[in-house]
Design a protein around this motif. Sequence first.
Motif, short mmCIF file in Angstrom:
data_model
loop_
_atom_site.label_atom_id
_atom_site.label_comp_id
_atom_site.label_asym_id
_atom_site.label_seq_id
_atom_site.Cartn_x
_atom_site.Cartn_y
_atom_site.Cartn_z
N ASP A 9 19.60 18.28 -12.32
CA ASP A 9 19.36 19.00 -13.58
C ASP A 9 18.43 18.21 -14.49
O ASP A 9 17.54 18.79 -15.12
CB ASP A 9 20.68 19.28 -14.31
CG ASP A 9 21.52 20.32 -13.59
OD1 ASP A 9 21.00 21.02 -12.69
OD2 ASP A 9 22.73 20.43 -13.93
N GLN A 10 18.62 16.90 -14.56
CA GLN A 10 17.74 16.07 -15.39
C GLN A 10 16.30 16.12 -14.88
O GLN A 10 15.36 16.17 -15.66
CB GLN A 10 18.23 14.63 -15.42
CG GLN A 10 19.49 14.43 -16.21
CD GLN A 10 20.07 13.04 -16.04
OE1 GLN A 10 19.60 12.23 -15.26
NE2 GLN A 10 21.13 12.75 -16.79
N ARG A 24 24.34 16.90 -9.12
CA ARG A 24 23.90 18.00 -9.99
C ARG A 24 23.29 17.47 -11.28
O ARG A 24 22.30 18.01 -11.77
CB ARG A 24 25.06 18.94 -10.28
CG ARG A 24 25.53 19.61 -9.01
CD ARG A 24 26.43 20.78 -9.21
NE ARG A 24 26.98 21.25 -7.96
CZ ARG A 24 26.29 21.74 -6.95
NH1 ARG A 24 24.99 21.84 -7.04
NH2 ARG A 24 26.88 22.14 -5.85
N ARG A 25 23.89 16.42 -11.83
CA ARG A 25 23.35 15.83 -13.06
C ARG A 25 21.94 15.28 -12.84
O ARG A 25 21.03 15.55 -13.63
CB ARG A 25 24.31 14.72 -13.55
CG ARG A 25 23.98 14.15 -14.90
CD ARG A 25 25.06 13.18 -15.40
NE ARG A 25 25.65 12.30 -14.40
CZ ARG A 25 26.86 12.46 -13.87
NH1 ARG A 25 27.63 13.47 -14.23
NH2 ARG A 25 27.32 11.61 -12.97
N LEU A 26 21.74 14.55 -11.75
CA LEU A 26 20.40 14.02 -11.45
C LEU A 26 19.41 15.15 -11.22
O LEU A 26 18.27 15.10 -11.70
CB LEU A 26 20.46 13.10 -10.22
CG LEU A 26 21.14 11.76 -10.40
CD1 LEU A 26 21.24 11.03 -9.06
CD2 LEU A 26 20.40 10.90 -11.42
N ALA A 86 29.09 16.03 -8.83
CA ALA A 86 28.71 16.09 -10.24
C ALA A 86 27.51 15.19 -10.51
O ALA A 86 26.59 15.57 -11.26
CB ALA A 86 29.90 15.69 -11.11
N HIS A 87 27.48 14.02 -9.90
CA HIS A 87 26.35 13.10 -10.07
C HIS A 87 25.07 13.72 -9.49
O HIS A 87 24.00 13.66 -10.11
CB HIS A 87 26.68 11.77 -9.38
CG HIS A 87 25.63 10.72 -9.51
ND1 HIS A 87 25.12 10.29 -10.71
CD2 HIS A 87 24.98 10.00 -8.56
CE1 HIS A 87 24.22 9.35 -10.51
NE2 HIS A 87 24.11 9.16 -9.20
#
Length: 165
Positions: free
Chosen positions: A108-109, A104-106, A101-102
Amino acid sequence: PAGQCARARARLVQAIDDAPELAGPAVFAGEPDFAPFRKRHVALQQSMLMATGRLRGQLRDALSALPEPAARLAEVDALMERVLGPREQALLGRVPDLLDAHFRRLCDQATAGATPAADDARVPAPWLARFRRDLRAVLLAELDVRFHPIEGLLAALQPPTTGTP
């Protein structure tokens, strides 16, 4: 035993530092993929589990050969490992999902508003350096957690110190 534990810990730290997923250029060929990181993380977790389990067993054997209360401590540690081990494994087993999740979050940002690259292009991923640092920190923190019981058993094997300076 202390030297053996220190060498085992150093080997595990070296395995983390030598992981190819934690080094290399910050680029992806195609879409960023967490799968190689997951595979490496799980392999390193398994290595930590095996090494620390072996060390704990050896330290408990050494404590069992000593008179009470050291021998009793070995029994208590074995019981604690049996009771708490499955819960610890379940919790640590969730870490790769949290890292995913981390990741993907990085990603995506970093890619918000960016134009998609061609499938065969090497996509620069400056956020990857941050993820790699975070992954290394998580692995080292897990190693610390796994070594806490070992450090306690090692301390129990040390001869008592006198209170005189």
